[in-house]
Enzyme design. Structure first.
Site, PDB file in Angstrom:
ATOM      1  N   ASP A  42     -66.257  13.950  19.490  1.00  0.00           N
ATOM      2  CA  ASP A  42     -65.768  15.235  19.111  1.00  0.00           C
ATOM      3  C   ASP A  42     -65.443  15.065  17.564  1.00  0.00           C
ATOM      4  O   ASP A  42     -65.521  16.013  16.597  1.00  0.00           O
ATOM      5  CB  ASP A  42     -64.819  15.734  20.084  1.00  0.00           C
ATOM      6  CG  ASP A  42     -64.112  16.986  19.429  1.00  0.00           C
ATOM      7  OD1 ASP A  42     -64.730  18.133  19.424  1.00  0.00           O
ATOM      8  OD2 ASP A  42     -62.885  17.068  18.725  1.00  0.00           O
ATOM      9  N   GLU A  90     -71.287  15.129  22.956  1.00  0.00           N
ATOM     10  CA  GLU A  90     -70.367  14.741  22.184  1.00  0.00           C
ATOM     11  C   GLU A  90     -70.253  12.996  22.474  1.00  0.00           C
ATOM     12  O   GLU A  90     -70.011  12.322  21.548  1.00  0.00           O
ATOM     13  CB  GLU A  90     -69.156  15.390  22.311  1.00  0.00           C
ATOM     14  CG  GLU A  90     -68.875  16.617  21.627  1.00  0.00           C
ATOM     15  CD  GLU A  90     -67.663  17.454  21.875  1.00  0.00           C
ATOM     16  OE1 GLU A  90     -67.362  18.461  21.308  1.00  0.00           O
ATOM     17  OE2 GLU A  90     -66.997  16.853  22.710  1.00  0.00           O
ATOM     18  N   ASP A 126     -69.980  18.128  26.692  1.00  0.00           N
ATOM     19  CA  ASP A 126     -69.125  17.061  26.654  1.00  0.00           C
ATOM     20  C   ASP A 126     -69.967  15.986  26.428  1.00  0.00           C
ATOM     21  O   ASP A 126     -69.697  15.024  25.693  1.00  0.00           O
ATOM     22  CB  ASP A 126     -68.483  16.924  27.697  1.00  0.00           C
ATOM     23  CG  ASP A 126     -67.159  18.026  27.798  1.00  0.00           C
ATOM     24  OD1 ASP A 126     -66.864  18.701  26.679  1.00  0.00           O
ATOM     25  OD2 ASP A 126     -66.657  18.240  28.880  1.00  0.00           O
ATOM     26  N   GLU A 168     -66.479  11.055  24.587  1.00  0.00           N
ATOM     27  CA  GLU A 168     -66.313  12.276  24.373  1.00  0.00           C
ATOM     28  C   GLU A 168     -65.330  12.900  23.406  1.00  0.00           C
ATOM     29  O   GLU A 168     -65.278  13.503  22.521  1.00  0.00           O
ATOM     30  CB  GLU A 168     -66.209  13.265  25.763  1.00  0.00           C
ATOM     31  CG  GLU A 168     -65.964  14.979  25.299  1.00  0.00           C
ATOM     32  CD  GLU A 168     -65.353  15.327  26.475  1.00  0.00           C
ATOM     33  OE1 GLU A 168     -64.414  16.611  26.075  1.00  0.00           O
ATOM     34  OE2 GLU A 168     -65.100  14.908  27.582  1.00  0.00           O
TER      35      GLU A 168
END
Length: 234
Positions: free
Chosen positions: A54, A126, A123, A50
Site C-alpha cells: 500500500d 498491493e 489487497d 499488503e
C-alpha cells in the site's frame, strides 16, 4: 513435487509474465497470493505484504501525479491520488491481469466467491507490489505500477475524481441538510457473486438508485446519480 504444486508454480510463473516481472525469489509471489484463510504457522498470509505494498503503491502514484502536472495544487492532486489507489481501482486492475485465478484461498473463502471479491483482489494486488519491491527494489515496483495503471494516471487529471458519497454529503451540508442516507433496496445474483441496488436519499425527498457488484460501489453509484441531478437543478 506433486502435480498440484507443479501446476501452481506454472500458474504463478505465467502470472509473473503477465505483470512483467521475473521473480528472483518466487516465494515472495507465492506469499503475496496467499489469503489469511489458507495461512498457517509455516505458510504466512499476504497481510504484511499488503501493508507494505500500500505504501509502495502510494509513493509511486503520488510521484507520478506530482511530476505529471507541475501546476496542480494539493487540493487537485489529492482526489486524483485517492481515485487511483482506492480499492475499486486496485481490484479492477487485479481482474485485468487475472490475479484472482492464482489466489490461494481456504475452502470456505473459495466457495463464497473469494476470487471475485473486491477487497481480496485489491489487497492481493498491493501484496504483489510489495513482493516486487522486496525482490527487486523500488524502481522495479514503481515501473510495474506505472505500466499496470497505464493511462489511468493521465486520465485522472481529466475526469471528476471526487468521491461521490463525500461530495454528496458536502453538497447537503452546504445547504443545511443532514447527511444523505443509503438503503439497500434489492439484491440479486448468486451468493458468491451478489449484485446490490442501493437508494440514496436526501432530507429534501430527492432520491436516486445505483446498482453494482459491491454494496459500497452501489452506494457510490447512487450518490453520483443523485449529486448530478442536484447540480443540474441549480
Amino acid at each position: 513435487m506433486s502435480g498440484q504444486r507443479v501446476k501452481l508454480a506454472a500458474d504463478l510463473a505465467a502470472f509473473a509474465t503477465r505483470i512483467g516481472h521475473d521473480f528472483r525469489r518466487p516465494e515472495l509471489l507465492a506469499r503475496a497470493v496467499t489469503h489469511a484463510s489458507l495461512s498457517s504457522p509455516t505458510r504466512p498470509s499476504n497481510e504484511r505484504l499488503e501493508f507494505l505494498g500500500d505504501r509502495v503503491l502510494g509513493l509511486s502514484i503520488a510521484t507520478a501525479l506530482f511530476q505529471q502536472d507541475g501546476t496542480a495544487a494539493e487540493g487537485q492532486l489529492a482526489p486524483r491520488f485517492n481515485a487511483l489507489v482506492r480499492q475499486e481501482t486496485c481490484a479492477e486492475i487485479a481482474r485485468e491481469v487475472g490475479l484472482g485465478d492464482v489466489l490461494k484461498l481456504g475452502r470456505s473463502e473459495m466457495l463464497s466467491g473469494g476470487r471475485r471479491k473486491e477487497a481480496l483482489l485489491g489487497d492481493a494486488l498491493e501484496a504483489v507490489i510489495a513482493a516486487i519491491y522486496l525482490d527487486a527494489g523500488f524502481d522495479a515496483a514503481r515501473d510495474i505500477v506505472l505500466r499496470l495503471w497505464g493511462d489511468r494516471i493521465e486520465k485522472a487529471a481529466q475526469v471528476d475524481t471526487r468521491d461521490p458519497k463525500s461530495s454528496l454529503q458536502e453538497w447537503a451540508q452546504a445547504r443545511g441538510l443532514p447527511p444523505p442516507t443509503y438503503t439497500e433496496t434489492a439484491r440479486s445474483g448468486p451468493d458468491h457473486q451478489p449484485v446490490f441496488t442501493v437508494e440514496a436519499r436526501l432530507a429534501n425527498g430527492e432520491t436516486a438508485s445505483g446498482t453494482a457488484p459491491g454494496k459500497r460501489a452501489a452506494e457510490q453509484s447512487a450518490a453520483r446519480a443523485l449529486l448530478a441531478r442536484m447540480e443540474q437543478q441549480e
